[in-house]
Enzyme design. Structure first.
Site, short mmCIF file in Angstrom:
data_model
loop_
_atom_site.label_atom_id
_atom_site.label_comp_id
_atom_site.label_asym_id
_atom_site.label_seq_id
_atom_site.Cartn_x
_atom_site.Cartn_y
_atom_site.Cartn_z
CD GLN A 106 45.88 31.88 54.28
OE1 GLN A 106 46.37 32.98 54.44
NE2 GLN A 106 44.49 31.74 54.26
CB SER A 126 44.65 31.45 46.24
OG SER A 126 43.43 32.17 46.28
CB ALA A 127 44.46 35.86 42.61
CG HIS A 128 40.72 34.98 47.20
ND1 HIS A 128 40.02 34.96 48.48
CD2 HIS A 128 40.72 33.87 47.05
CE1 HIS A 128 39.73 33.78 48.93
NE2 HIS A 128 40.39 33.09 47.88
CB THR A 163 37.14 30.84 27.68
OG1 THR A 163 36.54 30.06 26.40
CG2 THR A 163 37.57 32.15 27.18
CB CYS A 172 36.31 27.28 54.43
SG CYS A 172 37.25 28.17 53.52
#
Lengths: 126, 388
Positions: free
Chosen positions: B183, B203-205, B243, B328
Protein backbone atom coordinates in the site's frame (compact mmCIF):
# COMPACT_ATOMS: atom_id res chain seq x y z
CA UNK A 1 -18.33 -13.28 -6.58
CA UNK A 2 -21.95 -13.33 -7.67
CA UNK A 3 -24.44 -10.86 -6.25
CA UNK A 4 -25.04 -12.00 -2.66
CA UNK A 5 -28.54 -10.53 -2.73
CA UNK A 6 -31.54 -11.72 -4.71
CA UNK A 7 -33.61 -9.24 -6.67
CA UNK A 8 -36.39 -9.51 -4.09
CA UNK A 9 -33.95 -8.93 -1.21
CA UNK A 10 -32.64 -5.83 -2.90
CA UNK A 11 -36.16 -4.55 -3.56
CA UNK A 12 -37.41 -5.09 -0.01
CA UNK A 13 -34.23 -3.67 1.52
CA UNK A 14 -34.25 -0.58 -0.66
CA UNK A 15 -37.88 0.38 -0.13
CA UNK A 16 -39.49 -1.21 2.91
CA UNK A 17 -43.13 -0.16 3.27
CA UNK A 18 -43.83 -1.53 6.74
CA UNK A 19 -41.44 0.45 8.91
CA UNK A 20 -42.94 1.55 12.22
CA UNK A 21 -43.25 5.30 12.54
CA UNK A 22 -41.36 5.47 15.82
CA UNK A 23 -38.49 3.43 17.17
CA UNK A 24 -39.16 4.18 20.78
CA UNK A 25 -42.32 2.24 21.50
CA UNK A 26 -42.28 0.44 24.83
CA UNK A 27 -42.86 -3.29 25.17
CA UNK A 28 -46.64 -3.20 25.18
CA UNK A 29 -49.29 -5.73 24.46
CA UNK A 30 -48.82 -5.16 20.73
CA UNK A 31 -45.04 -4.78 20.44
CA UNK A 32 -42.05 -7.09 21.02
CA UNK A 33 -38.32 -6.32 20.94
CA UNK A 34 -35.59 -8.94 20.46
CA UNK A 35 -31.81 -8.58 20.35
CA UNK A 36 -29.51 -11.49 19.47
CA UNK A 37 -26.86 -12.53 16.93
CA UNK A 38 -26.01 -8.88 16.28
CA UNK A 39 -29.59 -8.31 15.15
CA UNK A 40 -32.17 -6.02 16.78
CA UNK A 41 -35.81 -6.31 15.79
CA UNK A 42 -39.01 -4.71 17.03
CA UNK A 43 -42.34 -5.94 15.68
CA UNK A 44 -45.60 -4.20 16.47
CA UNK A 45 -49.14 -4.97 15.40
CA UNK A 46 -52.65 -3.62 15.33
CA UNK A 47 -55.34 -6.27 15.68
CA UNK A 48 -59.01 -5.97 14.88
CA UNK A 49 -61.50 -8.82 15.02
CA UNK A 50 -58.75 -11.38 15.45
CA UNK A 51 -56.98 -10.23 12.32
CA UNK A 52 -53.65 -8.42 12.09
CA UNK A 53 -54.60 -5.26 10.28
CA UNK A 54 -51.16 -3.67 10.61
CA UNK A 55 -47.77 -5.28 11.17
CA UNK A 56 -44.78 -2.95 11.40
CA UNK A 57 -41.09 -3.43 12.11
CA UNK A 58 -37.94 -1.60 12.97
CA UNK A 59 -34.65 -3.47 12.65
CA UNK A 60 -30.91 -3.19 12.70
CA UNK A 61 -28.95 -5.90 10.93
CA UNK A 62 -27.75 -7.09 7.57
CA UNK A 63 -29.75 -6.54 4.35
CA UNK A 64 -31.26 -10.03 4.56
CA UNK A 65 -32.65 -9.31 8.03
CA UNK A 66 -34.23 -6.04 6.95
CA UNK A 67 -35.66 -7.59 3.80
CA UNK A 68 -36.95 -10.55 5.85
CA UNK A 69 -38.75 -8.20 8.25
CA UNK A 70 -40.46 -6.47 5.34
CA UNK A 71 -41.32 -9.83 3.74
CA UNK A 72 -42.83 -11.05 7.01
CA UNK A 73 -44.97 -7.93 7.41
CA UNK A 74 -46.26 -8.20 3.85
CA UNK A 75 -47.03 -11.90 4.29
CA UNK A 76 -48.79 -11.71 7.64
CA UNK A 77 -50.86 -8.54 7.35
CA UNK A 78 -54.55 -9.36 7.01
CA UNK A 79 -54.15 -12.83 8.52
CA UNK A 80 -55.24 -14.10 11.94
CA UNK A 81 -52.95 -13.58 14.93
CA UNK A 82 -52.10 -17.30 14.87
CA UNK A 83 -50.22 -16.79 11.60
CA UNK A 84 -47.35 -15.21 13.55
CA UNK A 85 -46.79 -18.48 15.41
CA UNK A 86 -46.99 -20.51 12.22
CA UNK A 87 -44.30 -18.49 10.49
CA UNK A 88 -41.66 -20.76 8.94
CA UNK A 89 -38.10 -19.41 8.62
CA UNK A 90 -37.47 -21.78 5.70
CA UNK A 91 -40.08 -19.93 3.66
CA UNK A 92 -38.23 -16.62 4.01
CA UNK A 93 -34.85 -18.26 3.48
CA UNK A 94 -36.13 -19.66 0.20
CA UNK A 95 -38.01 -16.57 -0.94
CA UNK A 96 -35.08 -14.25 -0.34
CA UNK A 97 -32.28 -16.74 -1.05
CA UNK A 98 -30.78 -16.10 2.37
CA UNK A 99 -27.37 -17.78 2.79
CA UNK A 100 -27.37 -20.72 5.19
CA UNK A 101 -24.72 -18.94 7.28
CA UNK A 102 -27.35 -16.36 8.18
CA UNK A 103 -29.95 -18.86 9.42
CA UNK A 104 -29.42 -17.74 13.02
CA UNK A 105 -30.41 -14.19 12.16
CA UNK A 106 -33.65 -15.33 10.54
CA UNK A 107 -34.37 -17.43 13.63
CA UNK A 108 -34.20 -14.21 15.66
CA UNK A 109 -37.03 -12.90 13.48
CA UNK A 110 -38.93 -16.16 14.04
CA UNK A 111 -38.53 -15.79 17.82
CA UNK A 112 -39.76 -12.20 17.64
CA UNK A 113 -42.77 -13.12 15.52
CA UNK A 114 -43.73 -16.01 17.79
CA UNK A 115 -43.34 -13.84 20.90
CA UNK A 116 -45.54 -11.18 19.36
CA UNK A 117 -48.12 -13.81 18.41
CA UNK A 118 -48.21 -15.17 21.96
CA UNK A 119 -48.52 -11.70 23.41
CA UNK A 120 -51.33 -10.75 21.06
CA UNK A 121 -53.15 -13.99 21.86
CA UNK A 122 -52.93 -13.29 25.60
CA UNK A 123 -54.21 -9.77 25.05
CA UNK A 124 -57.15 -11.10 23.06
CA UNK A 125 -57.94 -13.71 25.72
CA UNK A 126 -57.87 -11.26 28.63
CA UNK B 1 -17.63 8.28 -12.64
CA UNK B 2 -17.71 5.22 -14.85
CA UNK B 3 -21.45 5.49 -15.48
CA UNK B 4 -22.56 2.43 -13.51
CA UNK B 5 -20.74 3.16 -10.28
CA UNK B 6 -18.47 5.48 -8.33
CA UNK B 7 -15.25 3.64 -7.58
CA UNK B 8 -13.65 4.56 -4.25
CA UNK B 9 -11.89 1.27 -3.52
CA UNK B 10 -8.40 2.04 -4.77
CA UNK B 11 -6.80 0.35 -1.76
CA UNK B 12 -8.31 -2.94 -2.95
CA UNK B 13 -7.11 -2.48 -6.51
CA UNK B 14 -6.45 0.39 -8.88
CA UNK B 15 -7.59 0.58 -12.48
CA UNK B 16 -4.83 0.04 -15.01
CA UNK B 17 -3.50 3.33 -16.30
CA UNK B 18 -4.16 3.54 -20.08
CA UNK B 19 -0.42 4.14 -20.63
CA UNK B 20 0.32 0.91 -18.76
CA UNK B 21 -2.17 -0.97 -20.91
CA UNK B 22 -0.45 0.36 -24.01
CA UNK B 23 2.93 -0.83 -22.72
CA UNK B 24 1.52 -4.30 -22.02
CA UNK B 25 -0.03 -4.73 -25.44
CA UNK B 26 3.42 -4.69 -26.99
CA UNK B 27 4.12 -8.04 -25.33
CA UNK B 28 1.15 -10.18 -26.27
CA UNK B 29 0.89 -10.79 -30.00
CA UNK B 30 3.08 -12.33 -32.69
CA UNK B 31 4.27 -8.93 -33.86
CA UNK B 32 5.37 -7.98 -30.34
CA UNK B 33 7.94 -8.98 -27.74
CA UNK B 34 5.99 -11.93 -26.35
CA UNK B 35 8.66 -14.65 -26.30
CA UNK B 36 9.89 -16.55 -23.30
CA UNK B 37 12.64 -14.33 -21.84
CA UNK B 38 14.67 -17.39 -20.84
CA UNK B 39 15.02 -18.39 -24.50
CA UNK B 40 18.36 -17.74 -26.15
CA UNK B 41 16.99 -16.74 -29.57
CA UNK B 42 16.55 -13.10 -30.62
CA UNK B 43 12.87 -12.97 -29.67
CA UNK B 44 13.66 -14.31 -26.23
CA UNK B 45 16.50 -11.85 -25.77
CA UNK B 46 14.16 -9.04 -26.75
CA UNK B 47 11.69 -10.14 -24.05
CA UNK B 48 14.54 -10.43 -21.54
CA UNK B 49 15.51 -6.84 -22.31
CA UNK B 50 11.93 -5.74 -21.63
CA UNK B 51 11.99 -7.57 -18.30
CA UNK B 52 15.26 -5.90 -17.41
CA UNK B 53 13.87 -2.49 -18.34
CA UNK B 54 10.87 -3.10 -16.07
CA UNK B 55 13.11 -4.23 -13.21
CA UNK B 56 15.09 -1.03 -13.54
CA UNK B 57 11.88 1.05 -13.45
CA UNK B 58 10.62 -0.70 -10.32
CA UNK B 59 14.05 -0.46 -8.71
CA UNK B 60 14.23 3.26 -9.44
CA UNK B 61 10.85 3.78 -7.83
CA UNK B 62 11.98 2.17 -4.56
CA UNK B 63 15.74 2.88 -4.75
CA UNK B 64 17.16 -0.62 -4.83
CA UNK B 65 19.36 -2.81 -6.99
CA UNK B 66 17.16 -4.23 -9.81
CA UNK B 67 19.05 -7.47 -9.51
CA UNK B 68 17.58 -7.99 -6.03
CA UNK B 69 13.97 -8.06 -7.24
CA UNK B 70 12.16 -11.38 -7.58
CA UNK B 71 9.00 -11.32 -9.72
CA UNK B 72 5.99 -12.92 -8.07
CA UNK B 73 2.24 -13.10 -8.70
CA UNK B 74 1.61 -10.24 -6.25
CA UNK B 75 2.04 -9.16 -2.66
CA UNK B 76 0.42 -12.29 -1.22
CA UNK B 77 3.04 -14.49 -2.87
CA UNK B 78 5.79 -12.02 -2.01
CA UNK B 79 4.75 -12.14 1.64
CA UNK B 80 4.60 -15.92 1.61
CA UNK B 81 8.00 -16.22 -0.04
CA UNK B 82 9.56 -13.74 2.38
CA UNK B 83 8.05 -15.17 5.56
CA UNK B 84 7.95 -18.89 4.86
CA UNK B 85 11.13 -18.77 2.86
CA UNK B 86 13.23 -16.97 5.48
CA UNK B 87 11.65 -18.59 8.54
CA UNK B 88 12.31 -22.05 7.18
CA UNK B 89 15.77 -21.23 5.83
CA UNK B 90 16.86 -19.83 9.21
CA UNK B 91 14.98 -22.28 11.43
CA UNK B 92 18.19 -24.03 12.45
CA UNK B 93 19.24 -20.73 14.11
CA UNK B 94 15.96 -20.26 15.98
CA UNK B 95 12.21 -20.32 15.57
CA UNK B 96 11.04 -17.07 17.11
CA UNK B 97 9.09 -14.74 14.78
CA UNK B 98 7.48 -11.33 15.34
CA UNK B 99 4.60 -9.50 13.66
CA UNK B 100 1.47 -7.44 14.40
CA UNK B 101 -2.25 -8.29 14.36
CA UNK B 102 -2.83 -5.24 12.15
CA UNK B 103 -0.93 -6.82 9.24
CA UNK B 104 -2.75 -8.00 6.12
CA UNK B 105 -4.04 -11.58 6.22
CA UNK B 106 -1.42 -12.43 3.61
CA UNK B 107 1.04 -11.93 6.48
CA UNK B 108 -0.88 -12.94 9.61
CA UNK B 109 -2.18 -16.18 8.12
CA UNK B 110 1.33 -17.17 7.03
CA UNK B 111 2.63 -16.59 10.53
CA UNK B 112 -0.26 -18.57 12.02
CA UNK B 113 0.57 -21.45 9.68
CA UNK B 114 4.20 -21.34 10.79
CA UNK B 115 3.11 -21.23 14.43
CA UNK B 116 1.07 -24.39 13.84
CA UNK B 117 4.22 -25.86 12.34
CA UNK B 118 6.30 -25.37 15.50
CA UNK B 119 7.50 -21.76 15.24
CA UNK B 120 7.04 -19.43 18.20
CA UNK B 121 5.22 -16.19 17.47
CA UNK B 122 5.10 -12.81 19.27
CA UNK B 123 2.30 -10.41 18.34
CA UNK B 124 3.07 -6.72 18.84
CA UNK B 125 0.12 -4.52 19.78
CA UNK B 126 -0.05 -1.04 18.25
CA UNK B 127 -0.83 2.10 20.16
CA UNK B 128 -4.37 3.53 19.86
CA UNK B 129 -3.30 5.43 16.73
CA UNK B 130 -2.26 2.16 15.11
CA UNK B 131 1.43 3.03 15.18
CA UNK B 132 3.95 0.63 16.73
CA UNK B 133 6.28 2.01 19.37
CA UNK B 134 9.82 0.94 18.31
CA UNK B 135 10.61 0.27 21.98
CA UNK B 136 7.90 -2.41 21.98
CA UNK B 137 9.68 -4.17 19.13
CA UNK B 138 13.07 -3.95 20.83
CA UNK B 139 11.61 -5.38 24.03
CA UNK B 140 10.34 -8.52 22.34
CA UNK B 141 13.45 -9.43 20.32
CA UNK B 142 15.43 -12.45 21.57
CA UNK B 143 18.64 -14.20 20.57
CA UNK B 144 16.57 -16.78 18.67
CA UNK B 145 14.38 -14.23 16.84
CA UNK B 146 14.77 -14.77 13.09
CA UNK B 147 12.23 -12.57 11.35
CA UNK B 148 10.05 -9.51 11.94
CA UNK B 149 7.25 -8.43 9.55
CA UNK B 150 5.74 -4.94 9.81
CA UNK B 151 3.69 -3.34 7.04
CA UNK B 152 4.48 0.16 5.78
CA UNK B 153 0.95 1.53 5.19
CA UNK B 154 -2.06 -0.24 6.66
CA UNK B 155 -4.55 -1.32 4.01
CA UNK B 156 -7.63 -0.59 6.14
CA UNK B 157 -6.75 2.58 8.02
CA UNK B 158 -3.84 4.15 6.13
CA UNK B 159 -1.72 4.16 9.30
CA UNK B 160 1.95 4.63 8.38
CA UNK B 161 4.58 2.81 10.45
CA UNK B 162 8.04 4.20 11.16
CA UNK B 163 9.58 1.28 9.32
CA UNK B 164 13.05 2.85 9.11
CA UNK B 165 13.32 2.98 12.91
CA UNK B 166 11.92 -0.53 13.25
CA UNK B 167 14.36 -1.77 10.62
CA UNK B 168 17.29 -0.17 12.41
CA UNK B 169 16.41 -2.06 15.58
CA UNK B 170 16.18 -5.34 13.66
CA UNK B 171 19.52 -4.72 12.02
CA UNK B 172 21.17 -3.94 15.36
CA UNK B 173 19.88 -7.31 16.62
CA UNK B 174 20.78 -9.17 13.42
CA UNK B 175 17.14 -10.07 12.80
CA UNK B 176 15.73 -10.23 9.26
CA UNK B 177 13.19 -7.44 8.66
CA UNK B 178 10.33 -7.85 6.18
CA UNK B 179 8.11 -4.95 5.09
CA UNK B 180 4.81 -5.43 3.28
CA UNK B 181 4.87 -2.23 1.24
CA UNK B 182 1.97 -3.08 -1.08
CA UNK B 183 0.00 0.00 0.00
CA UNK B 184 3.04 2.29 0.12
CA UNK B 185 4.97 1.82 -3.12
CA UNK B 186 3.87 4.30 -5.75
CA UNK B 187 2.08 6.36 -3.11
CA UNK B 188 4.81 7.39 -0.69
CA UNK B 189 8.47 8.00 -1.41
CA UNK B 190 9.65 4.48 -0.55
CA UNK B 191 13.44 4.31 -0.26
CA UNK B 192 14.40 0.71 0.45
CA UNK B 193 18.00 1.69 1.10
CA UNK B 194 16.86 3.95 3.93
CA UNK B 195 14.34 1.49 5.39
CA UNK B 196 16.91 -0.99 6.76
CA UNK B 197 14.65 -3.66 5.28
CA UNK B 198 15.84 -7.07 4.17
CA UNK B 199 12.68 -8.09 2.37
CA UNK B 200 10.05 -5.81 0.81
CA UNK B 201 6.78 -6.96 -0.78
CA UNK B 202 5.45 -4.92 -3.70
CA UNK B 203 2.31 -5.24 -5.82
CA UNK B 204 1.60 -3.77 -9.26
CA UNK B 205 -2.18 -3.56 -9.02
CA UNK B 206 -2.04 -1.05 -6.19
CA UNK B 207 -0.18 1.43 -8.39
CA UNK B 208 -2.19 1.37 -11.64
CA UNK B 209 -0.44 -1.73 -12.96
CA UNK B 210 -2.04 -5.09 -13.76
CA UNK B 211 -3.18 -7.70 -11.24
CA UNK B 212 -1.16 -10.90 -11.12
CA UNK B 213 2.30 -9.41 -10.85
CA UNK B 214 4.34 -8.28 -7.89
CA UNK B 215 7.86 -8.37 -6.61
CA UNK B 216 9.87 -9.26 -3.57
CA UNK B 217 13.03 -7.32 -2.84
CA UNK B 218 15.61 -9.53 -1.13
CA UNK B 219 18.66 -7.76 0.26
CA UNK B 220 22.03 -9.29 -0.47
CA UNK B 221 23.07 -10.49 2.92
CA UNK B 222 24.80 -13.56 4.29
CA UNK B 223 22.25 -15.97 5.75
CA UNK B 224 19.28 -14.33 4.07
CA UNK B 225 18.51 -16.72 1.26
CA UNK B 226 14.82 -17.64 1.44
CA UNK B 227 13.87 -21.23 0.71
CA UNK B 228 11.76 -21.43 -2.47
CA UNK B 229 8.06 -22.20 -2.20
CA UNK B 230 7.91 -23.78 -5.64
CA UNK B 231 10.18 -25.97 -7.73
CA UNK B 232 10.37 -26.54 -11.43
CA UNK B 233 12.91 -24.43 -13.23
CA UNK B 234 16.03 -22.32 -13.03
CA UNK B 235 14.30 -18.97 -13.48
CA UNK B 236 15.07 -16.24 -10.94
CA UNK B 237 17.87 -18.23 -9.36
CA UNK B 238 15.44 -21.12 -8.68
CA UNK B 239 13.88 -18.99 -5.92
CA UNK B 240 10.73 -18.46 -7.95
CA UNK B 241 10.67 -20.78 -10.95
CA UNK B 242 8.27 -20.48 -13.87
CA UNK B 243 8.15 -18.64 -17.17
CA UNK B 244 8.09 -14.92 -16.60
CA UNK B 245 4.89 -13.11 -17.63
CA UNK B 246 6.54 -10.49 -19.82
CA UNK B 247 3.37 -8.48 -20.51
CA UNK B 248 2.58 -8.22 -16.79
CA UNK B 249 6.16 -7.34 -15.88
CA UNK B 250 6.26 -4.71 -18.62
CA UNK B 251 3.00 -3.30 -17.26
CA UNK B 252 4.45 -3.25 -13.76
CA UNK B 253 7.52 -1.42 -15.09
CA UNK B 254 5.41 1.14 -16.92
CA UNK B 255 3.26 1.69 -13.84
CA UNK B 256 6.38 2.16 -11.71
CA UNK B 257 7.77 4.72 -14.15
CA UNK B 258 4.49 6.66 -14.12
CA UNK B 259 4.25 6.46 -10.34
CA UNK B 260 7.74 7.93 -10.00
CA UNK B 261 6.81 10.81 -12.29
CA UNK B 262 3.52 11.58 -10.56
CA UNK B 263 4.27 10.67 -6.94
CA UNK B 264 4.06 14.23 -5.60
CA UNK B 265 1.00 15.16 -7.67
CA UNK B 266 -0.81 11.92 -6.80
CA UNK B 267 -0.19 12.43 -3.09
CA UNK B 268 -1.45 16.02 -3.17
CA UNK B 269 -4.48 14.91 -5.21
CA UNK B 270 -5.60 12.16 -2.80
CA UNK B 271 -4.97 14.38 0.21
CA UNK B 272 -7.22 17.07 -1.20
CA UNK B 273 -9.90 14.47 -1.97
CA UNK B 274 -9.65 12.88 1.48
CA UNK B 275 -9.99 16.28 3.15
CA UNK B 276 -12.95 17.14 0.92
CA UNK B 277 -14.74 13.90 1.75
CA UNK B 278 -14.04 14.26 5.45
CA UNK B 279 -15.47 17.78 5.39
CA UNK B 280 -18.49 16.43 3.57
CA UNK B 281 -19.34 13.69 6.06
CA UNK B 282 -17.81 14.72 9.38
CA UNK B 283 -21.03 16.29 10.67
CA UNK B 284 -22.88 12.96 10.34
CA UNK B 285 -24.22 12.14 13.82
CA UNK B 286 -22.39 9.30 15.56
CA UNK B 287 -19.48 9.28 13.11
CA UNK B 288 -16.08 8.04 14.29
CA UNK B 289 -12.78 8.24 12.43
CA UNK B 290 -10.75 5.01 12.52
CA UNK B 291 -7.09 5.95 12.17
CA UNK B 292 -5.33 9.26 12.23
CA UNK B 293 -5.81 12.03 9.65
CA UNK B 294 -2.57 13.79 10.52
CA UNK B 295 -0.14 10.89 10.23
CA UNK B 296 -1.96 8.41 8.00
CA UNK B 297 -1.67 7.93 4.24
CA UNK B 298 -4.39 10.26 2.88
CA UNK B 299 -5.55 7.91 0.13
CA UNK B 300 -7.58 6.01 2.74
CA UNK B 301 -10.38 7.25 4.99
CA UNK B 302 -11.96 4.76 7.41
CA UNK B 303 -15.07 5.79 9.33
CA UNK B 304 -17.72 4.13 11.47
CA UNK B 305 -21.34 5.19 11.98
CA UNK B 306 -22.62 4.32 15.43
CA UNK B 307 -25.12 1.47 15.63
CA UNK B 308 -25.24 0.61 11.94
CA UNK B 309 -24.52 -2.70 10.26
CA UNK B 310 -21.59 -2.45 7.83
CA UNK B 311 -23.09 -4.85 5.30
CA UNK B 312 -26.34 -2.91 5.16
CA UNK B 313 -24.45 0.34 4.92
CA UNK B 314 -22.40 -1.04 2.03
CA UNK B 315 -25.56 -2.03 0.13
CA UNK B 316 -27.32 1.25 0.92
CA UNK B 317 -24.29 3.11 -0.46
CA UNK B 318 -24.57 1.55 -3.94
CA UNK B 319 -23.63 2.60 -6.62
CA UNK B 320 -20.71 3.73 -4.49
CA UNK B 321 -17.97 1.07 -4.44
CA UNK B 322 -16.23 1.07 -1.06
CA UNK B 323 -15.18 -1.62 1.41
CA UNK B 324 -16.02 -2.82 4.86
CA UNK B 325 -12.56 -3.53 6.20
CA UNK B 326 -10.22 -4.96 3.60
CA UNK B 327 -11.62 -6.36 0.39
CA UNK B 328 -10.05 -9.69 1.17
CA UNK B 329 -12.19 -9.73 4.34
CA UNK B 330 -15.45 -8.97 2.61
CA UNK B 331 -16.71 -12.54 2.81
CA UNK B 332 -16.10 -12.71 6.54
CA UNK B 333 -18.78 -11.66 8.99
CA UNK B 334 -16.22 -11.02 11.72
CA UNK B 335 -15.36 -7.41 12.60
CA UNK B 336 -12.02 -6.27 11.26
CA UNK B 337 -9.05 -7.69 13.18
CA UNK B 338 -7.16 -4.49 12.34
CA UNK B 339 -9.74 -2.25 14.00
CA UNK B 340 -10.03 -4.63 16.95
CA UNK B 341 -6.27 -4.38 17.46
CA UNK B 342 -6.62 -0.60 17.57
CA UNK B 343 -9.06 -1.03 20.44
CA UNK B 344 -12.11 -0.16 18.34
CA UNK B 345 -15.20 -1.78 19.94
CA UNK B 346 -16.86 -4.49 17.82
CA UNK B 347 -20.04 -2.46 17.38
CA UNK B 348 -18.02 0.41 15.95
CA UNK B 349 -15.87 -1.89 13.83
CA UNK B 350 -18.98 -3.54 12.35
CA UNK B 351 -20.06 -0.28 10.73
CA UNK B 352 -16.62 0.64 9.41
CA UNK B 353 -16.43 1.78 5.81
CA UNK B 354 -13.14 2.28 4.00
CA UNK B 355 -13.07 4.94 1.30
CA UNK B 356 -9.91 4.91 -0.80
CA UNK B 357 -9.04 7.25 -3.64
CA UNK B 358 -6.55 7.50 -6.42
CA UNK B 359 -5.21 9.21 -9.49
CA UNK B 360 -8.47 8.98 -11.46
CA UNK B 361 -10.83 10.05 -8.63
CA UNK B 362 -12.59 13.36 -9.22
CA UNK B 363 -14.00 15.99 -6.90
CA UNK B 364 -17.46 15.31 -8.34
CA UNK B 365 -17.16 11.67 -7.27
CA UNK B 366 -16.15 12.72 -3.77
CA UNK B 367 -19.11 15.09 -3.50
CA UNK B 368 -21.46 12.36 -4.71
CA UNK B 369 -19.93 9.92 -2.22
CA UNK B 370 -20.45 12.33 0.67
CA UNK B 371 -24.07 12.82 -0.35
CA UNK B 372 -24.67 9.06 -0.69
CA UNK B 373 -23.06 8.36 2.68
CA UNK B 374 -25.27 10.89 4.44
CA UNK B 375 -28.39 9.49 2.77
CA UNK B 376 -27.47 5.88 3.57
CA UNK B 377 -26.80 6.62 7.23
CA UNK B 378 -30.07 8.54 7.55
CA UNK B 379 -32.13 5.82 5.86
CA UNK B 380 -30.68 3.00 7.99
CA UNK B 381 -31.03 5.01 11.18
CA UNK B 382 -34.71 5.50 10.30
CA UNK B 383 -35.09 1.71 10.50
CA UNK B 384 -33.33 1.24 13.83
CA UNK B 385 -35.36 0.18 16.84
CA UNK B 386 -34.72 1.42 20.33
CA UNK B 387 -34.00 -1.16 23.00
CA UNK B 388 -36.83 -2.39 25.19
Amino acid sequence: MNDPYSTLTRKLFAAPEHVAASGGEPDTGSSVYTEAQGVRIRLSAVVAGGLITELRFRASGCPHVIAACEWLCRSIEGKPVEALGEFKPAAIMQALAVPVAKTGRILVLEDTARALGERLSRTQDS
Amino acid sequence: MSGDWIYLDYAATTPVDPRVLEAMQEHLAIDGRFANPSALHPAGRSSAAAVQKAAEAVAQLVNCDPGRLIWTSGATESNNLAIQGVARARSHHGKHLVTMPTEHKAVTDVYKALEADGFELSWLAPEATGVLDPAALEAVLRPDTQLVSIMYVNNETGVVQDVASLGRICREHDVAFHVDAAQAVGKLNVDIAALNADLVSISAHKLYGPSGIGALYVRKRVGLNPDPLMFGGAQQGRLRPGTLAVHLIAGFGAAAMLARESLVDDFAHVKALRDRLWQGIRSTPGLTLNGDLASGYPGILNVSAEGLDGESLLLALEPLCVSTGSACNSQSQEPSAVLRALGVPDEQAESAIRFSFGRMTTEAEIDAAAELYGQAVRSLRALMPEAA
